[in-house]
Design an enzyme around this catalytic site. Sequence first.
Site, PDB file in Angstrom:
ATOM      1  N   ARG B  50       0.875  -1.187   0.000  1.00 21.72           N
ATOM      2  CA  ARG B  50       0.000   0.000   0.000  1.00 21.72           C
ATOM      3  C   ARG B  50       0.896   1.215   0.000  1.00 21.72           C
ATOM      4  O   ARG B  50       1.278   1.710   1.067  1.00 21.72           O
ATOM      5  CB  ARG B  50      -0.861   0.027   1.268  1.00 21.72           C
ATOM      6  CG  ARG B  50      -1.781  -1.155   1.405  1.00 21.72           C
ATOM      7  CD  ARG B  50      -2.539  -1.021   2.718  1.00 21.72           C
ATOM      8  NE  ARG B  50      -3.237  -2.259   3.024  1.00 21.72           N
ATOM      9  CZ  ARG B  50      -3.895  -2.469   4.149  1.00 21.72           C
ATOM     10  NH1 ARG B  50      -3.941  -1.524   5.067  1.00 21.72           N
ATOM     11  NH2 ARG B  50      -4.509  -3.606   4.365  1.00 21.72           N
ATOM     12  N   ASP B  52       2.207   5.059  -0.339  1.00 21.01           N
ATOM     13  CA  ASP B  52       1.686   6.377   0.015  1.00 21.01           C
ATOM     14  C   ASP B  52       1.507   7.283  -1.199  1.00 21.01           C
ATOM     15  O   ASP B  52       2.039   7.005  -2.272  1.00 21.01           O
ATOM     16  CB  ASP B  52       2.710   7.097   0.905  1.00 21.01           C
ATOM     17  CG  ASP B  52       2.642   6.656   2.332  1.00 21.01           C
ATOM     18  OD1 ASP B  52       1.590   6.147   2.753  1.00 21.01           O
ATOM     19  OD2 ASP B  52       3.664   6.815   3.025  1.00 21.01           O
ATOM     20  N   ARG B 198      10.773   5.296   4.465  1.00 26.36           N
ATOM     21  CA  ARG B 198      11.079   6.735   4.419  1.00 26.36           C
ATOM     22  C   ARG B 198      11.702   7.218   5.734  1.00 26.36           C
ATOM     23  O   ARG B 198      12.607   8.071   5.726  1.00 26.36           O
ATOM     24  CB  ARG B 198       9.808   7.530   4.110  1.00 26.36           C
ATOM     25  CG  ARG B 198       9.314   7.308   2.681  1.00 26.36           C
ATOM     26  CD  ARG B 198       7.900   7.820   2.485  1.00 26.36           C
ATOM     27  NE  ARG B 198       7.792   9.218   2.865  1.00 26.36           N
ATOM     28  CZ  ARG B 198       6.627   9.869   2.991  1.00 26.36           C
ATOM     29  NH1 ARG B 198       5.492   9.238   2.767  1.00 26.36           N
ATOM     30  NH2 ARG B 198       6.623  11.141   3.323  1.00 26.36           N
TER      31      ARG B 198
END
Lengths: 249, 249
Positions: B50, B52, B198
Amino acid sequence: MTRFALTLEFDGTPFMGLQRQKHGPSVQQAIETAAAAITQEDVRMQAAGRTDAGVHAIAMRAHIDVEKPLSAFQMMEALNARLRPQPIAVIGCQIVADAWHARFSCIERRYLYRICNRRAPLALSAGRAWQVAPPLDEEQMQAAAQILIGTHDFTTFRSVHCQSQSPVKSLSLLQVERSGEDIMIHAAARSFLHHQVRSMVGCVALVGMGRWTIDDLGAALAARNRQRLGLNAPAHGLYFKEAVYAVAG
Amino acid sequence: MTRFALTLEFDGTPFMGLQRQKHGPSVQQAIETAAAAITQEDVRMQAAGRTDAGVHAIAMRAHIDVEKPLSAFQMMEALNARLRPQPIAVIGCQIVADAWHARFSCIERRYLYRICNRRAPLALSAGRAWQVAPPLDEEQMQAAAQILIGTHDFTTFRSVHCQSQSPVKSLSLLQVERSGEDIMIHAAARSFLHHQVRSMVGCVALVGMGRWTIDDLGAALAARNRQRLGLNAPAHGLYFKEAVYAVAG
């Protein structure tokens, strides 16, 4: 007067080309406008090449002459600040001697043409490569490219808008390499005719598709006739990669 | 019912993320809308990850179930035709057994994070890499990354919006490599927490800048506290690169 040699990276998508145009934005206009705002002077830019609308640059070379005392670092920072958000970056800046000229001192121009050889459309590389669906035989392309090397009358591969005095040019490199689905074509010459790289790539791709033989390419070159051009590859796969100078910029 | 395994390339820039969202376009919505138009069926997509908003995919894996009899080639062509001009390409399509599930059969996710370590803004790679101006020491970054390898409570590197039941994950790879001005960070794990890649990249970059020591990174990990996160790297440098399956898709 100080001469600044600039190295420019740009995405050609939103520009009508490198050279200033009456009918739309250009890289030259963007740089000149930024430099004028920094210096309050009427700044003119000279560049190593005149790329078409949509053509990109990895490292175009150019120069500007300025009276205002600025270091190379200050000029680079100020230009980059003024150029935002346009997709042009000054990735190098040096103060050079007045004898150094981005266009006239350049002894070789190097281009890269990127083909993405796959059936699916491009998502990450949209506008950055020419998508060619039929399988390309890169060995045939490389063999075909070699017949274009050397000094020839390239009229077949020349735009009708070309302003060069002579259609005779000396091609020093046209190298075809595959890396996965990417086919990279490296071209080098002292100078090129208008559309020459794209026209050579288009015809070499026809050989790669099996639609032309190497002899067909040779016959098209020998014909010295624009009507014999098989295919002009699109601008968005082309990158101005390097300008070579005999003296350091 | 036929299950089609899809391999998707996409530019994440215009999407709110992979997963369907109420407030904007998503990759899932685009695929489901295209598949519904082709089949006249209510199609749901399942994906390996999934991603971002703004995160890209080189090769996301997904599947859809369809009643209409179509070959894998027909499905791929029809989806690509319907997806235009959105920057999503179906670069692979296969018919797979019903037991194959894009999300639940996936045993490893691999991401790539691209930093462009230079002072000048990005023109050709705008929106495709994280521009970091201070010089980064990639050897220090690689050394720092190694302390994150293994099974840890990654709460520090977890978004407050993360829906995972446990903050404990097993990181199998975090490799930092420099190629010129590009620093590529390869990450692999069975699964990741929301924002984990990230957040790890951001903190490893702090070590590369000399603002954090390797011990600072270790202390942040050990703290298991989101407040101790140093930096969350931007979405537009991140690429979902590969999903690994024990059985062929």
